[in-house]
Design a protein around this motif. Structure first.
Motif, PDB file in Angstrom:
ATOM      1  N   ALA A 196     -36.846  21.098-138.295  1.00  0.00           N
ATOM      2  CA  ALA A 196     -38.043  20.284-138.454  1.00  0.00           C
ATOM      3  C   ALA A 196     -39.376  21.006-138.623  1.00  0.00           C
ATOM      4  O   ALA A 196     -40.017  20.908-139.658  1.00  0.00           O
ATOM      5  CB  ALA A 196     -38.167  19.318-137.289  1.00  0.00           C
TER       6      ALA A 196
ATOM      7  N   THR B 172     -43.339  16.618-133.029  1.00  0.00           N
ATOM      8  CA  THR B 172     -42.660  15.660-133.913  1.00  0.00           C
ATOM      9  C   THR B 172     -41.718  14.744-133.130  1.00  0.00           C
ATOM     10  O   THR B 172     -41.517  13.597-133.513  1.00  0.00           O
ATOM     11  CB  THR B 172     -41.872  16.372-135.029  1.00  0.00           C
ATOM     12  OG1 THR B 172     -41.132  17.429-134.444  1.00  0.00           O
ATOM     13  CG2 THR B 172     -42.814  16.928-136.074  1.00  0.00           C
TER      14      THR B 172
ATOM     15  N   HIS C 144     -41.913  10.698-133.380  1.00  0.00           N
ATOM     16  CA  HIS C 144     -40.751   9.841-133.660  1.00  0.00           C
ATOM     17  C   HIS C 144     -40.549   8.819-132.542  1.00  0.00           C
ATOM     18  O   HIS C 144     -40.217   7.663-132.788  1.00  0.00           O
ATOM     19  CB  HIS C 144     -39.492  10.697-133.827  1.00  0.00           C
ATOM     20  CG  HIS C 144     -39.462  11.487-135.095  1.00  0.00           C
ATOM     21  ND1 HIS C 144     -38.379  12.212-135.513  1.00  0.00           N
ATOM     22  CD2 HIS C 144     -40.407  11.670-136.060  1.00  0.00           C
ATOM     23  CE1 HIS C 144     -38.644  12.797-136.673  1.00  0.00           C
ATOM     24  NE2 HIS C 144     -39.877  12.493-137.008  1.00  0.00           N
TER      25      HIS C 144
ATOM     26  N   TRP D 250     -43.096   6.089-132.976  1.00  0.00           N
ATOM     27  CA  TRP D 250     -42.740   5.235-134.123  1.00  0.00           C
ATOM     28  C   TRP D 250     -41.734   4.160-133.716  1.00  0.00           C
ATOM     29  O   TRP D 250     -41.826   3.012-134.159  1.00  0.00           O
ATOM     30  CB  TRP D 250     -42.102   6.045-135.252  1.00  0.00           C
ATOM     31  CG  TRP D 250     -42.952   7.118-135.839  1.00  0.00           C
ATOM     32  CD1 TRP D 250     -44.281   7.367-135.589  1.00  0.00           C
ATOM     33  CD2 TRP D 250     -42.521   8.118-136.768  1.00  0.00           C
ATOM     34  NE1 TRP D 250     -44.686   8.455-136.309  1.00  0.00           N
ATOM     35  CE2 TRP D 250     -43.641   8.943-137.035  1.00  0.00           C
ATOM     36  CE3 TRP D 250     -41.319   8.420-137.389  1.00  0.00           C
ATOM     37  CZ2 TRP D 250     -43.573  10.028-137.919  1.00  0.00           C
ATOM     38  CZ3 TRP D 250     -41.240   9.491-138.261  1.00  0.00           C
ATOM     39  CH2 TRP D 250     -42.359  10.287-138.525  1.00  0.00           C
TER      40      TRP D 250
ATOM     41  N   ASP E  83     -44.326   7.588-145.722  1.00  0.00           N
ATOM     42  CA  ASP E  83     -44.343   8.995-145.345  1.00  0.00           C
ATOM     43  C   ASP E  83     -45.320   9.686-146.288  1.00  0.00           C
ATOM     44  O   ASP E  83     -45.005   9.945-147.446  1.00  0.00           O
ATOM     45  CB  ASP E  83     -42.942   9.606-145.460  1.00  0.00           C
ATOM     46  CG  ASP E  83     -42.916  11.042-144.929  1.00  0.00           C
ATOM     47  OD1 ASP E  83     -44.002  11.612-144.683  1.00  0.00           O
ATOM     48  OD2 ASP E  83     -41.812  11.592-144.761  1.00  0.00           O
TER      49      ASP E  83
ATOM     50  N   TYR F  51     -37.377  15.146-143.461  1.00  0.00           N
ATOM     51  CA  TYR F  51     -36.824  14.726-142.169  1.00  0.00           C
ATOM     52  C   TYR F  51     -37.539  13.504-141.608  1.00  0.00           C
ATOM     53  O   TYR F  51     -36.904  12.612-141.037  1.00  0.00           O
ATOM     54  CB  TYR F  51     -36.855  15.898-141.175  1.00  0.00           C
ATOM     55  CG  TYR F  51     -36.061  17.055-141.713  1.00  0.00           C
ATOM     56  CD1 TYR F  51     -34.676  16.993-141.779  1.00  0.00           C
ATOM     57  CD2 TYR F  51     -36.690  18.183-142.223  1.00  0.00           C
ATOM     58  CE1 TYR F  51     -33.939  18.013-142.334  1.00  0.00           C
ATOM     59  CE2 TYR F  51     -35.956  19.219-142.780  1.00  0.00           C
ATOM     60  CZ  TYR F  51     -34.578  19.133-142.835  1.00  0.00           C
ATOM     61  OH  TYR F  51     -33.847  20.140-143.397  1.00  0.00           O
ATOM     62  N   ASP F  52     -38.859  13.468-141.777  1.00  0.00           N
ATOM     63  CA  ASP F  52     -39.583  12.257-141.360  1.00  0.00           C
ATOM     64  C   ASP F  52     -39.172  11.071-142.236  1.00  0.00           C
ATOM     65  O   ASP F  52     -38.997   9.953-141.743  1.00  0.00           O
ATOM     66  CB  ASP F  52     -41.095  12.470-141.470  1.00  0.00           C
ATOM     67  CG  ASP F  52     -41.655  13.271-140.302  1.00  0.00           C
ATOM     68  OD1 ASP F  52     -40.882  13.601-139.384  1.00  0.00           O
ATOM     69  OD2 ASP F  52     -42.864  13.567-140.321  1.00  0.00           O
ATOM     70  N   THR F  53     -39.046  11.319-143.540  1.00  0.00           N
ATOM     71  CA  THR F  53     -38.650  10.237-144.458  1.00  0.00           C
ATOM     72  C   THR F  53     -37.330   9.622-144.015  1.00  0.00           C
ATOM     73  O   THR F  53     -37.185   8.396-143.952  1.00  0.00           O
ATOM     74  CB  THR F  53     -38.491  10.802-145.892  1.00  0.00           C
ATOM     75  OG1 THR F  53     -39.492  11.784-146.140  1.00  0.00           O
ATOM     76  CG2 THR F  53     -38.559   9.694-146.923  1.00  0.00           C
TER      77      THR F  53
ATOM     78  N   MET G 225     -37.678   7.677-140.769  1.00  0.00           N
ATOM     79  CA  MET G 225     -38.332   6.387-141.008  1.00  0.00           C
ATOM     80  C   MET G 225     -37.355   5.388-141.626  1.00  0.00           C
ATOM     81  O   MET G 225     -37.338   4.208-141.274  1.00  0.00           O
ATOM     82  CB  MET G 225     -39.549   6.593-141.911  1.00  0.00           C
ATOM     83  CG  MET G 225     -40.667   7.366-141.232  1.00  0.00           C
ATOM     84  SD  MET G 225     -41.895   7.958-142.420  1.00  0.00           S
ATOM     85  CE  MET G 225     -43.211   6.840-142.087  1.00  0.00           C
TER      86      MET G 225
ATOM     87  N   ALA H 265     -47.304   7.873-141.810  1.00  0.00           N
ATOM     88  CA  ALA H 265     -47.114   9.105-141.040  1.00  0.00           C
ATOM     89  C   ALA H 265     -47.515  10.322-141.843  1.00  0.00           C
ATOM     90  O   ALA H 265     -47.180  10.447-143.025  1.00  0.00           O
ATOM     91  CB  ALA H 265     -45.654   9.226-140.608  1.00  0.00           C
TER      92      ALA H 265
ATOM     93  N   ASN I  68     -47.652  14.641-141.661  1.00  0.00           N
ATOM     94  CA  ASN I  68     -47.260  15.903-141.045  1.00  0.00           C
ATOM     95  C   ASN I  68     -48.083  16.949-141.779  1.00  0.00           C
ATOM     96  O   ASN I  68     -47.732  17.357-142.890  1.00  0.00           O
ATOM     97  CB  ASN I  68     -45.749  16.119-141.248  1.00  0.00           C
ATOM     98  CG  ASN I  68     -45.093  16.730-140.027  1.00  0.00           C
ATOM     99  OD1 ASN I  68     -45.759  17.379-139.217  1.00  0.00           O
ATOM    100  ND2 ASN I  68     -43.807  16.551-139.893  1.00  0.00           N
TER     101      ASN I  68
END
Lengths: 276, 276
Positions: B7, B90, B94, B97, B109, B116-118, B121, B187, B189
Motif C-alpha cells: 500500500a 491508510t 479505510h 470509509w 478515488d 488499492y484504494d480503488t 472502495m 478519497a 492519497n
C-alpha cells in the motif's frame, strides 16, 4: 451497566450537547472535605508537601460552556464518532484507555477535577482480587471533595478503597505513588475545574514536570493520555507545551499522536503517548 | 475473505513493516495500457480533456521506503491500532470509509495510484443490483494501467464494470462524474505514485481545486478523506494547503479533523472532512 456522567469543562460539539448536567452530589456532599481523604493521606510514609501553585490565575473565560454528558463502557466507535462530530475528546480518551488498561493495573488520574475520569479508571482496574489501584490528585480542595463525593455515590466501600486521593500537584506524583509500582496509565484533563473557580487552571510549567514524571513511572505498554483544553487564555500555550513534549519523545520507545479538530480551533485536543 | 495488499508510498512505522510487497501484476500486465480503459472513457459524452500537469517535478526523495502491507475488511480497531503504532494512516482511512459508505453508493478515488484504494472502495459499494459505482482517476498512465491490472485480477468482470477509470486530473473530477449523481466519498492519497516516477507528485494548486470540486459534489453524510504524505519536497506545502482548506470549512456543515503523529514528523497524516 450503563452509567452516564456529566463531563467536559468545555463542550467541543455544541450541536450534540443537549443540556447541562448537574453533578449529582448527595445530600451529604456539603460535609465532605479533605478530612474524608485522610485514610489515603495517612498511607503515605511522608506527609504530603505543601500545595504548589500548579494552576495560574486569569480573569475571563468567554467560551466556557456547560459540561456535556458522556457514556462509559458499552459504547463503541468513539473515535469514529469523534470524526463525525458525535463524540467528544474525553470519549475518545476513555475508549483508548480501555485498550490499554487491564483489571488489577495501577493507574493515575493526574487531574481529578470532578472525578469522572477517576471513576472511569476505577471501573477499568477494579477486580475481585482488589489489586487494581487508582491514584488521584488535584491541588484544588473543591475538586477532591467533588471526586470523593462522586466515588461515594457510585462505588461500594470496598471498591472505593481502591482509590487513593491526594491534595497534590501532579508534578509531584512520584511523591505519592509507591516507588515499586509500575503504572499502566497516567491521564490528564488539562484546563480548569468544570463548574469551579475559572481563575485557576493547570499551567505549562507544572504540566511539563508532571509529564516528565509520568514518563518515568509508566511501564512499557502503558499510556500517557492528555485531553488539552485550548479555549482558555493559558490553554494554547499549554497545548503547545504538551505537543512539544510528545514530539520530543524517542520514536524507539514511544508512539505519540493527536486527534485535532481543524475547523474548531478551540475544541479540546486528545494527545496520546503510548510507551512501546 | 482476507486479502492483503501492498500500500503505502512511505511507511510510517518502519518497525511494523516486514518487507516490500510487489504489486502482483499478472503475466499479461505488460499488455495493459490505457486502451483497457476505453469502455469507461467511451461512456463519456465528451472526450476527456488533455492531461493537465497536476503533479510537479522534484529531484530527490531521500526518505522513500518500500511500501508495507495492509489488510482490508475484517480488521477492527484500526484507529486505536494507529495510536499504538500498529496500523497505518491508510488503515485508518479505510476504517472510517466503512462507517460512511453503503452498498450502492457512488464514490470517487481521486488518486488511483496502484489501485488499492480503488479496489477497497469497490468492495464497499458493490452490490447485486449493480448500482454502486467507483469513479477513479489519475493523470499518470502507469497508475491507471496498474489499477486496471489489479482490478482485473481481483474482481469478476461484472464487478469490474462498476469501476470507471479516467486519465484525468482530480481537479477536473466534475467533468467525468455525471451531474445528477450524489457522491458519498471522495478519497485522496496525496504524494507520488508508489513504485513509480518519484519526480511526479500531486501539488497544492490542483489538489485545492480538487478539494473544492469534492466539496461541491459530496452529499450530506458523505466524506472527503485525504491521506497526505508530508515526507517529499512538496509534501509539507501540500499538507498545509489541505489543512487550511479543511480549517476553512463551515462548522455548520462540516466536521473536519486530522490524526497526526507527533514524534514522526514525516508520517502521513489522515485528514477527514465529514459533511453533516
Amino acid at each position: 451497566m450503563s452509567m452516564r456522567f456529566s463531563a467536559l469543562p468545555w463542550r467541543s460539539f455544541p450541536r450534540t450537547v443537549a443540556s447541562e448536567k448537574k453533578i449529582p452530589l448527595s445530600g451529604k456532599a456539603g460535609t465532605y472535605g479533605l478530612s474524608a481523604l485522610s485514610p489515603s493521606l495517612s498511607a503515605l510514609s511522608v506527609p504530603p508537601k505543601p500545595l504548589l501553585r500548579c494552576r495560574a490565575s486569569f480573569s475571563t473565560l468567554h467560551d466556557a460552556a456547560p459540561p456535556g454528558e458522556i457514556s462509559l463502557p458499552g459504547v463503541e466507535d468513539e473515535m469514529v464518532g469523534y470524526i463525525f462530530g458525535k463524540k467528544k475528546a474525553t470519549d475518545v480518551a476513555h475508549s483508548v484507555w480501555k485498550h490499554v488498561v487491564r483489571r488489577g493495573d495501577t493507574v493515575v488520574d493526574a487531574t481529578c477535577g470532578n472525578g469522572y475520569d477517576t471513576l472511569a479508571m476505577l471501573r477499568l482496574v477494579a477486580d475481585l482480587s482488589g489489586k487494581g489501584r487508582v491514584f488521584g490528585m488535584d491541588i484544588q480542595e473543591e475538586a477532591l471533595t467533588n471526586t470523593d463525593s462522586l466515588l461515594t455515590q457510585s462505588l461500594t466501600p470496598s471498591e472505593k478503597e481502591l482509590v487513593k486521593l491526594f491534595p497534590t500537584c501532579h508534578s509531584k506524583m512520584e511523591e505519592v505513588i509507591p516507588k515499586d509500582v509500575l503504572v499502566r496509565l497516567v491521564a490528564f484533563n488539562l484546563g480548569y475545574l468544570p463548574g469551579g473557580d475559572k481563575e485557576i487552571s493547570t499551567v505549562s510549567e507544572t504540566t511539563l514536570l508532571a509529564l516528565e514524571a509520568a514518563g518515568r513511572i509508566i511501564e512499557p505498554g502503558g499510556l500517557i493520555s492528555a485531553v488539552v483544553y485550548v479555549g482558555h487564555p493559558k490553554g494554547r500555550e499549554e497545548f503547545e507545551a504538551v505537543q512539544a513534549f510528545a514530539s520530543g519523545l524517542s520514536t524507539e520507545d514511544w508512539v505519540c499522536c493527536k486527534l485535532q479538530m481543524l475547523n474548531r480551533p478551540l475544541a479540546p485536543v486528545p494527545i496520546f503517548m503510548f510507551k512501546r
